[in-house]
Design an enzyme around this catalytic site. Structure first.
Site, PDB file in Angstrom:
ATOM      1  N   LYS A 195      45.346  46.637  37.624  1.00 21.10           N
ATOM      2  CA  LYS A 195      45.849  47.154  38.899  1.00 21.10           C
ATOM      3  C   LYS A 195      47.350  46.944  38.972  1.00 21.10           C
ATOM      4  CE  LYS A 195      46.336  45.532  42.679  1.00 21.10           C
ATOM      5  NZ  LYS A 195      46.957  45.310  43.969  1.00 21.10           N
TER       6      LYS A 195
ATOM      7  N   HIS B 185      39.535  39.875  41.528  1.00 25.03           N
ATOM      8  CA  HIS B 185      39.811  38.581  40.903  1.00 25.03           C
ATOM      9  C   HIS B 185      38.554  38.066  40.183  1.00 25.03           C
ATOM     10  CE1 HIS B 185      42.677  38.354  44.483  1.00 25.03           C
ATOM     11  NE2 HIS B 185      43.501  38.180  43.469  1.00 25.03           N
TER      12      HIS B 185
ATOM     13  N   SER C 273      42.717  44.717  46.924  1.00 25.07           N
ATOM     14  CA  SER C 273      43.979  43.986  46.954  1.00 25.07           C
ATOM     15  C   SER C 273      43.931  43.013  48.121  1.00 25.07           C
ATOM     16  CB  SER C 273      45.140  44.966  47.158  1.00 25.07           C
ATOM     17  OG  SER C 273      46.299  44.262  47.583  1.00 25.07           O
TER      18      SER C 273
ATOM     19  N   GLY D 145      45.083  33.514  45.126  1.00 27.93           N
ATOM     20  CA  GLY D 145      44.048  33.257  46.126  1.00 27.93           C
ATOM     21  C   GLY D 145      43.727  34.498  46.935  1.00 27.93           C
TER      22      GLY D 145
ATOM     23  N   GLY E 166      44.857  41.743  35.746  1.00 32.28           N
ATOM     24  CA  GLY E 166      44.287  43.020  36.150  1.00 32.28           C
ATOM     25  C   GLY E 166      45.206  44.183  35.819  1.00 32.28           C
TER      26      GLY E 166
ATOM     27  N   VAL F 159      39.238  46.929  39.864  1.00 29.24           N
ATOM     28  CA  VAL F 159      38.003  46.990  40.650  1.00 29.24           C
ATOM     29  C   VAL F 159      38.336  47.655  41.986  1.00 29.24           C
ATOM     30  CG1 VAL F 159      36.193  45.626  41.766  1.00 29.24           C
ATOM     31  CG2 VAL F 159      37.080  44.945  39.526  1.00 29.24           C
TER      32      VAL F 159
ATOM     33  N   LEU G  82      40.790  35.581  47.320  1.00 29.73           N
ATOM     34  CA  LEU G  82      40.068  36.212  46.209  1.00 29.73           C
ATOM     35  C   LEU G  82      39.133  37.323  46.689  1.00 29.73           C
ATOM     36  CD1 LEU G  82      39.174  33.074  44.046  1.00 29.73           C
ATOM     37  CD2 LEU G  82      41.216  34.523  43.968  1.00 29.73           C
TER      38      LEU G  82
END
Ligand code: AMP
Length: 315
Positions: free
Chosen positions: A152, A37, A188, A31, A150, A179, A33
């Site tokens: 990331k 995401h 983040s 969550g 992701g 992203v 988001l």
């Protein structure tokens, strides 16, 4: 878009859709988001017929002194962001309670050896057990054809790939690009914790990775080998110039095994590193109480290009 909170209801929906031959994509999230995401949801939408987004703040991946209680929760806000994707909005938001996912004290942990001990595993020794356990549970609940994660969280992606392969899960694990905010900082949920000063200092992470990519390119252009030490130094110099940052680690490792290329990788049981043409440059740093991570894969030209175009030259 339908909200489901119980495993029974989710399974009934999945059975019906599978019976109709539909391909299901899963995007696991905690969550809070953001566009990172949402990019996973869009990737899932592009290659699956139906998309499930799970929103679950997983207690077992937080150590007792970490931010489980403080972690931002806003299911309605998350659903609004997902609905705003229009055509690409997911079909199901699966948002179970902790008791639904962990109905009794959990005696079973899915542990991936070796890969979870390096990089973030050093300062978060129980974290990845929680991640691989909850992802296994989610894969068992949704039984998706593909699941999207992701880059990331590169170490997490590497572990989940290995866990899925080692446990014969019939799922494709898809890694999606990081992203970034307009100034290059990786998006983040934990960026919400940053003060204005720390948020601006956070640029040093992506700037350090940019310096590493530029160093690699210079070396390649001059016919010099790209050495891990030169990449590590490029990042470290950038981080050290930012007094608000407390560096946790800067590591340069083989992206498949997470082993530094100058160490032997036998413990990786068959995945030992060849002479790597790709090097994962990974960084973790504290800014106030937030711990931020970022990475780039040097030698992966798409990843290099994405990082360079999302960051600007400070000089
Ligand atoms: P989280 O909610 O932080 O557990 O993240 C859920 C998923 O979103 C994970 O697969 C993350 O790697 C991914 N993710 C988080 N931030 C980004 C980002 N900036 N770009 C792409 N994916 C991301």
């Amino acid at each position: 878009m339908r909200r489901i909170t119980t495993i029974a209801e989710l399974r009934a929906w999945v059975a019906e859709q599978r019976g109709a031959g539909r391909r299901i994509g899963l995007v696991p999230t905690m969550g809070a988001l953001h566009r990172g995401h949402l990019s996973l949801v869009e990737a899932a939408h592009r290659d699956a017929d139906l998309v499930v987004v799970s929103v679950f703040v997983n207690p077992t991946q937080f150590a007792p002194d970490e931010d489980f209680d403080a972690y931002p929760r806003d299911l309605q806000g998350d659903e609004a962001k997902l609905a705003a994707l229009g055509d690409a909005a997911p079909d199901v938001v699966f948002a179970p309670d902790v008791d639904e996912v962990y109905p009794r004290p959990n005696l079973t942990t899915v542990h991936v050896d070796v890969l979870g001990e390096r990089l973030c595993g050093r300062s978060r020794p129980t974290h990845f057990d929680g991640v691989t356990t909850v992802v296994t549970k989610l894969l068992n609940m949704v039984a998706p054809d593909a699941a999207y994660f992701g880059r990331k969280d590169f170490q997490q992606l590497t572990l989940i790939r290995r866990m899925a392969a080692d446990t014969n899960q019939p799922v494709e694990i898809v890694g999606c690009p990081t992203v970034r905010e307009p100034d290059g900082v990786a998006m983040s949920s934990r960026n919400l914790y940053l003060t204005d000063e720390d948020r601006s200092a956070a640029r040093a992470l992506s700037q350090g990775l940019r310096a590493a990519v530029l160093t690699a390119r210079e070396a390649r252009d001059s016919g010099t080998p790209v050495r891990p030490g030169m990449l590590r130094d490029a990042v470290t110099v950038t981080l050290d110039a930012e007094p608000r940052i407390r560096t946790d680690y800067v590591e340069v490792v083989d992206p498949d095994t997470l082993v530094p290329p100058d160490e032997r990788g036998e413990e990786n049981a068959g995945a030992a590193s060849k002479s790597p043409d790709k090097l994962l440059v990974a960084v973790a740093a504290y800014l106030g109480k937030a711990r931020l991570i970022d990475n780039v894969v040097v030698g992966d030209h798409d990843d290099e290009d994405r990082l360079l175009s999302a960051t600007t030259n400070d000089d």
